[in-house]
Every structure is written in structure tokens, then in C-alpha cells.
Enzyme design. Structure first.
Site, short mmCIF file in Angstrom:
data_model
loop_
_atom_site.label_atom_id
_atom_site.label_comp_id
_atom_site.label_asym_id
_atom_site.label_seq_id
_atom_site.Cartn_x
_atom_site.Cartn_y
_atom_site.Cartn_z
N ARG A 149 1.40 11.97 -9.55
CA ARG A 149 1.78 10.88 -9.34
C ARG A 149 3.08 10.54 -9.70
O ARG A 149 3.71 9.53 -9.10
CB ARG A 149 0.76 9.74 -10.04
N ASP A 159 -3.87 6.28 6.18
CA ASP A 159 -4.37 7.53 7.14
C ASP A 159 -5.20 7.15 8.01
O ASP A 159 -4.87 6.93 9.09
CB ASP A 159 -5.18 8.32 5.94
N PHE A 175 -2.15 16.23 3.82
CA PHE A 175 -2.29 15.76 2.43
C PHE A 175 -1.06 15.67 1.57
O PHE A 175 -0.44 16.92 1.09
CB PHE A 175 -3.50 16.47 1.84
N VAL A 176 -0.67 14.66 1.26
CA VAL A 176 0.84 14.59 0.61
C VAL A 176 0.24 13.86 -0.81
O VAL A 176 -0.30 13.21 -1.15
CB VAL A 176 1.63 13.74 1.34
N LYS A 212 0.22 7.63 8.55
CA LYS A 212 -0.29 8.92 9.33
C LYS A 212 -0.90 8.65 10.85
O LYS A 212 -1.06 7.72 10.91
CB LYS A 212 -1.36 9.65 8.58
N ASP A 238 -1.97 10.66 -5.70
CA ASP A 238 -2.15 11.82 -6.49
C ASP A 238 -3.05 12.82 -5.67
O ASP A 238 -3.49 12.84 -4.78
CB ASP A 238 -3.00 11.23 -7.63
N GLU A 266 0.86 -1.16 -0.19
CA GLU A 266 0.13 0.04 -0.21
C GLU A 266 0.79 1.26 0.22
O GLU A 266 2.14 1.09 0.47
CB GLU A 266 -0.91 -0.02 1.21
N ASP A 267 0.41 2.34 -0.39
CA ASP A 267 1.07 3.49 -0.51
C ASP A 267 1.15 4.56 0.88
O ASP A 267 1.91 4.89 1.22
CB ASP A 267 0.62 4.59 -1.72
P1 5GP Z 1 -7.54 5.39 4.68
O1 5GP Z 1 -8.74 4.46 4.46
O2 5GP Z 1 -6.35 4.71 5.71
O3 5GP Z 1 -7.95 6.73 5.54
O4 5GP Z 1 -7.04 5.88 3.37
C1 5GP Z 1 -6.27 5.24 2.59
C2 5GP Z 1 -6.29 5.80 1.31
O5 5GP Z 1 -6.54 6.96 1.15
C3 5GP Z 1 -4.90 5.65 0.63
O6 5GP Z 1 -4.88 4.39 -0.07
C4 5GP Z 1 -4.97 6.97 -0.31
O7 5GP Z 1 -5.46 6.63 -1.66
C5 5GP Z 1 -5.74 7.78 0.31
N1 5GP Z 1 -5.18 8.91 1.04
C6 5GP Z 1 -4.96 8.94 2.45
N2 5GP Z 1 -4.07 9.98 2.83
C7 5GP Z 1 -3.63 10.67 1.63
C8 5GP Z 1 -3.16 11.66 1.14
O8 5GP Z 1 -2.27 12.23 2.28
N3 5GP Z 1 -2.46 11.82 0.04
C9 5GP Z 1 -3.11 11.19 -0.89
N4 5GP Z 1 -2.96 11.44 -2.37
N5 5GP Z 1 -4.17 10.10 -0.63
C10 5GP Z 1 -4.21 9.90 0.50
#
Ligand code: 5GP
Length: 181
Positions: free
Chosen positions: A167, A105, A154-155, A133, A161, A101-102
Site C-alpha cells: 500500500r 474493476d 492485478f495492480v 480497468k 494492496d 475510490e482507488d
Molecule cells: P470491483 O467491484 O469494481 O470489481 O472491485 C473494486 C474493488 O476491488 C476495489 O475497490 C479494490 O479494492 C479491488 N480491486 C480491483 N482490482 C484491483 C487490483 O488490480 N488491485 C487491487 N489491489 N485491488 C483491486
């Protein structure tokens, strides 16, 4: 493309730092799965660069598959609603799955995905994420490998993206809020 872009407010992780950390993670992951066949499950589209780099840095043979899930829409705040946009191509019953995973959050996406994969009969499900995060700590998900813990901003870059932009930046930086406010 290099990270020194006018829309980047602050550089968090440079391309060199990513490559160094990828090598360290790959050593640990190769050791962990040395006697097992592992399926790397990349989460589209953000994990494409990380998947490409980490898979080639591993010293063990691996299988690869991809899923696309959505939890964000086009905004910058997690909705908690997960949709499968593209499912796995193959059955994962009795397979050792490593989710690539990238970013984590809220953790909602991976928490949901881990349960979903276990319900399909995977032998094991582990997670490697490039970025995490602080909010992620609030959800009970075991993330075995984390590249970098970053602040709650937000990165973009290295696969991440904003409305499909940024990207291809080679590192990770905080997107200037003026771009989306
Ligand atoms: P979560 O379910 O953990 O809140 O969110 C995960 C997904 O939200 C990540 O796979 C990504 O697609 C998106 N995401 C969360 N934080 C960021 C961020 O800071 N920048 C971007 N570009 N996408 C984010």
C-alpha cells in the site's frame, strides 16, 4: 516507498504522474461543486492516499467521511458480493456525495454503493476513481472523473494492496504473478 520493488513486474503510473493528474482532477471537481457543499466519501483502505492528495488539492471546502466495503476477500478476482465493514458516521440525506475510490474493476462495488447511497436520500452521488480497468465499462455506472485507464491486470501501490502489502508504494504497478500464483 518508491515503486522500484522486485515484486513489481511493470510500472503503470509513477508518483509524479499521479500528482499531475490529481491536480487536474481537483481543478475540475472544485469547479463542479463551487456552489455546493460536498461530502468526500473515501473507500477504505485503498483510497486513503488518493483522498489525502485530492482533498488537499481542491480549492473548495469539503467534508470527509469513510466507508469500508469488501468485495474481494483475500483473492484477486471480484466476487460480486459486497459487505459493509464500516458504515458512514453521519447521515447523508440531502448531501452532495463524491465517492473517492482507488480502482474500479468489475464496477460491482460502486454500482452497489451508488444505489445504496441514493436510497439514503443523498442529493447527488458522483464518483472519482484514480484507476479504471476495461471491465468496468460493462457495468452501467456513471463515473464522472477517472484518473487513469489501465490494462486488465492485478495492480498494487498508492493505497492498493495484496494481502495488506504494497500500500505504501508511491506509484502503481502490476504485481508479478509469481507473488500470488
Ligand atoms: P470491483 O467491484 O469494481 O470489481 O472491485 C473494486 C474493488 O476491488 C476495489 O475497490 C479494490 O479494492 C479491488 N480491486 C480491483 N482490482 C484491483 C487490483 O488490480 N488491485 C487491487 N489491489 N485491488 C483491486
Amino acid at each position: 516507498m518508491q515503486l522500484n520493488h522486485p515484486d513489481i513486474q511493470e510500472v503503470l503510473v509513477t508518483a509524479d504522474q499521479i500528482q499531475e493528474r490529481v491536480a487536474e482532477l481537483a481543478t475540475e471537481i472544485s469547479e463542479f461543486y463551487k456552489d455546493k457543499e460536498v461530502l468526500l466519501l473515501g473507500i477504505l483502505k485503498g483510497a486513503v492516499p488518493f483522498m489525502a492528495d485530492i482533498s488537499r488539492a481542491l480549492s473548495i471546502p469539503v467534508l470527509q467521511d469513510w466507508m469500508a466495503v469488501s468485495s474481494y476477500g483475500s483473492g484477486t478476482v471480484s466476487s460480486g458480493v459486497v459487505r459493509i465493514l464500516k458504515d458512514l458516521d453521519a447521515d447523508i440525506k440531502d448531501r452532495h456525495v463524491l465517492i473517492v475510490e482507488d480502482i474500479i474493476d468489475s464496477g460491482l462495488t460502486l454500482s452497489w454503493l451508488t444505489s445504496n447511497l441514493k436510497a439514503r436520500g443523498a442529493a447527488s452521488v458522483e464518483i472519482v476513481t484514480l484507476l479504471r480497468k476495461p471491465e468496468a465499462a460493462k457495468v452501467r455506472i456513471a463515473v464522472r472523473w477517472v484518473g487513469f485507464d489501465i490494462p486488465n491486470a492485478f495492480v498494487v501501490g498508492y493505497g492498493l494492496d495484496y494481502n495488506e502489502h504494497y500500500r505504501s508504494l508511491d506509484g502503481v504497478g502490476i504485481l508479478s504473478p509469481s507473488v500470488y500464483e
